[in-house]
Design a protein around this motif. Sequence first.
Motif, PDB file in Angstrom:
ATOM      1  N   ASN A  72      52.703  31.700   4.329  1.00 29.72           N
ATOM      2  CA  ASN A  72      53.578  30.973   5.251  1.00 29.72           C
ATOM      3  C   ASN A  72      55.003  31.527   5.249  1.00 29.72           C
ATOM      4  O   ASN A  72      55.980  30.778   5.136  1.00 29.72           O
ATOM      5  CB  ASN A  72      53.592  29.465   4.949  1.00 29.72           C
ATOM      6  CG  ASN A  72      52.237  28.834   5.159  1.00 29.72           C
ATOM      7  OD1 ASN A  72      51.579  29.091   6.172  1.00 29.72           O
ATOM      8  ND2 ASN A  72      51.810  28.039   4.196  1.00 29.72           N
ATOM      9  N   LEU A  73      55.097  32.845   5.356  1.00 29.51           N
ATOM     10  CA  LEU A  73      56.423  33.464   5.390  1.00 29.51           C
ATOM     11  C   LEU A  73      57.164  33.036   6.653  1.00 29.51           C
ATOM     12  O   LEU A  73      56.575  32.938   7.730  1.00 29.51           O
ATOM     13  CB  LEU A  73      56.313  34.989   5.383  1.00 29.51           C
ATOM     14  CG  LEU A  73      55.762  35.685   4.151  1.00 29.51           C
ATOM     15  CD1 LEU A  73      55.902  37.197   4.300  1.00 29.51           C
ATOM     16  CD2 LEU A  73      56.446  35.217   2.873  1.00 29.51           C
ATOM     17  N   THR A  74      58.440  32.824   6.503  1.00 27.93           N
ATOM     18  CA  THR A  74      59.287  32.544   7.663  1.00 27.93           C
ATOM     19  C   THR A  74      59.537  33.862   8.389  1.00 27.93           C
ATOM     20  O   THR A  74      59.273  34.954   7.850  1.00 27.93           O
ATOM     21  CB  THR A  74      60.638  31.945   7.237  1.00 27.93           C
ATOM     22  OG1 THR A  74      61.361  32.943   6.494  1.00 27.93           O
ATOM     23  CG2 THR A  74      60.461  30.679   6.406  1.00 27.93           C
ATOM     24  N   ALA A  75      60.079  33.776   9.587  1.00 27.87           N
ATOM     25  CA  ALA A  75      60.406  34.985  10.344  1.00 27.87           C
ATOM     26  C   ALA A  75      61.411  35.849   9.571  1.00 27.87           C
ATOM     27  O   ALA A  75      61.288  37.080   9.531  1.00 27.87           O
ATOM     28  CB  ALA A  75      60.951  34.618  11.722  1.00 27.87           C
ATOM     29  N   ASP A  76      62.383  35.199   8.946  1.00 27.96           N
ATOM     30  CA  ASP A  76      63.377  35.942   8.160  1.00 27.96           C
ATOM     31  C   ASP A  76      62.730  36.619   6.948  1.00 27.96           C
ATOM     32  O   ASP A  76      63.062  37.760   6.621  1.00 27.96           O
ATOM     33  CB  ASP A  76      64.507  35.023   7.692  1.00 27.96           C
ATOM     34  CG  ASP A  76      65.470  34.644   8.822  1.00 27.96           C
ATOM     35  OD1 ASP A  76      65.453  35.313   9.877  1.00 27.96           O
ATOM     36  OD2 ASP A  76      66.243  33.679   8.619  1.00 27.96           O
ATOM     37  N   GLN A  77      61.826  35.916   6.283  1.00 25.00           N
ATOM     38  CA  GLN A  77      61.137  36.502   5.125  1.00 25.00           C
ATOM     39  C   GLN A  77      60.290  37.700   5.547  1.00 25.00           C
ATOM     40  O   GLN A  77      60.270  38.716   4.861  1.00 25.00           O
ATOM     41  CB  GLN A  77      60.257  35.465   4.435  1.00 25.00           C
ATOM     42  CG  GLN A  77      61.009  34.440   3.626  1.00 25.00           C
ATOM     43  CD  GLN A  77      60.081  33.384   3.054  1.00 25.00           C
ATOM     44  OE1 GLN A  77      59.224  32.840   3.756  1.00 25.00           O
ATOM     45  NE2 GLN A  77      60.243  33.109   1.761  1.00 25.00           N
ATOM     46  N   ARG A  78      59.597  37.563   6.663  1.00 24.33           N
ATOM     47  CA  ARG A  78      58.784  38.679   7.173  1.00 24.33           C
ATOM     48  C   ARG A  78      59.669  39.885   7.473  1.00 24.33           C
ATOM     49  O   ARG A  78      59.344  41.011   7.097  1.00 24.33           O
ATOM     50  CB  ARG A  78      58.033  38.283   8.446  1.00 24.33           C
ATOM     51  CG  ARG A  78      56.797  37.485   8.232  1.00 24.33           C
ATOM     52  CD  ARG A  78      56.156  37.161   9.587  1.00 24.33           C
ATOM     53  NE  ARG A  78      55.161  36.134   9.489  1.00 24.33           N
ATOM     54  CZ  ARG A  78      53.854  36.362   9.468  1.00 24.33           C
ATOM     55  NH1 ARG A  78      53.404  37.586   9.536  1.00 24.33           N
ATOM     56  NH2 ARG A  78      53.005  35.359   9.375  1.00 24.33           N
ATOM     57  N   THR A 150      59.872  32.100  -2.162  1.00 23.79           N
ATOM     58  CA  THR A 150      60.180  30.861  -2.876  1.00 23.79           C
ATOM     59  C   THR A 150      59.280  30.786  -4.115  1.00 23.79           C
ATOM     60  O   THR A 150      58.267  31.492  -4.202  1.00 23.79           O
ATOM     61  CB  THR A 150      59.894  29.637  -1.988  1.00 23.79           C
ATOM     62  OG1 THR A 150      58.479  29.553  -1.761  1.00 23.79           O
ATOM     63  CG2 THR A 150      60.656  29.708  -0.668  1.00 23.79           C
ATOM     64  N   GLN A 153      55.757  30.151  -3.071  1.00 25.14           N
ATOM     65  CA  GLN A 153      55.120  31.340  -2.497  1.00 25.14           C
ATOM     66  C   GLN A 153      54.743  32.341  -3.585  1.00 25.14           C
ATOM     67  O   GLN A 153      53.699  33.000  -3.488  1.00 25.14           O
ATOM     68  CB  GLN A 153      56.051  31.999  -1.471  1.00 25.14           C
ATOM     69  CG  GLN A 153      56.176  31.209  -0.184  1.00 25.14           C
ATOM     70  CD  GLN A 153      57.276  31.747   0.704  1.00 25.14           C
ATOM     71  OE1 GLN A 153      58.349  32.157   0.252  1.00 25.14           O
ATOM     72  NE2 GLN A 153      57.019  31.730   2.018  1.00 25.14           N
TER      73      GLN A 153
END
Length: 173
Positions: A72-78, A150, A153
């Motif tokens: 469930n990575l966020t767009a920023d994490q990706r 996180t 994660q």
Amino acid sequence: MKIWPLIASIAFVTSVHAQTPYAGMQGRSIKALSDQQIADLNAGRGMGLALAAELNGYPGPSHVLELADKLNLTADQRASTQRLFDAMKDEAMPLGSKLIEQEAELDRLFASRTVTPESLKASTAAVAATQGILRETHLKYHLSTGSILTPAQMTKYAELRGYGSGHKRQHHH
């Protein structure tokens, strides 16, 4: 029926094959590298060079991207992970090519029977230095990737990679 000669000959053939693990490798273009290793080096893949990080709770950018949806990575994490992955490949690919060239040169020295103690020392030192830099390259991107995820994660990553939920999570950097 005399079975013992048959058993003895099978045992002999089996032992001969067990003693020749390099049979067939003499046809390689670079004796010390398989075709798969050459492809991996050219593509900037890690080939297990970062296991010290991976297996101690520092995920790599490649695997995080593969598991992005499940983590469930966020767009920023990706985006951050993709930048790390791209930078890692940009560094690793030329090093991989250099290592292939150095291994080919070492192979040529032996194949041409021109190797000397001095050329051997210089060639193996060059290979070792490049291997060290390549390994450090992969490890440092594992070090950076952990700071993007996180704690939850990180735990999920360990579970997804088969390390279990009890895998030690390292601190962020």
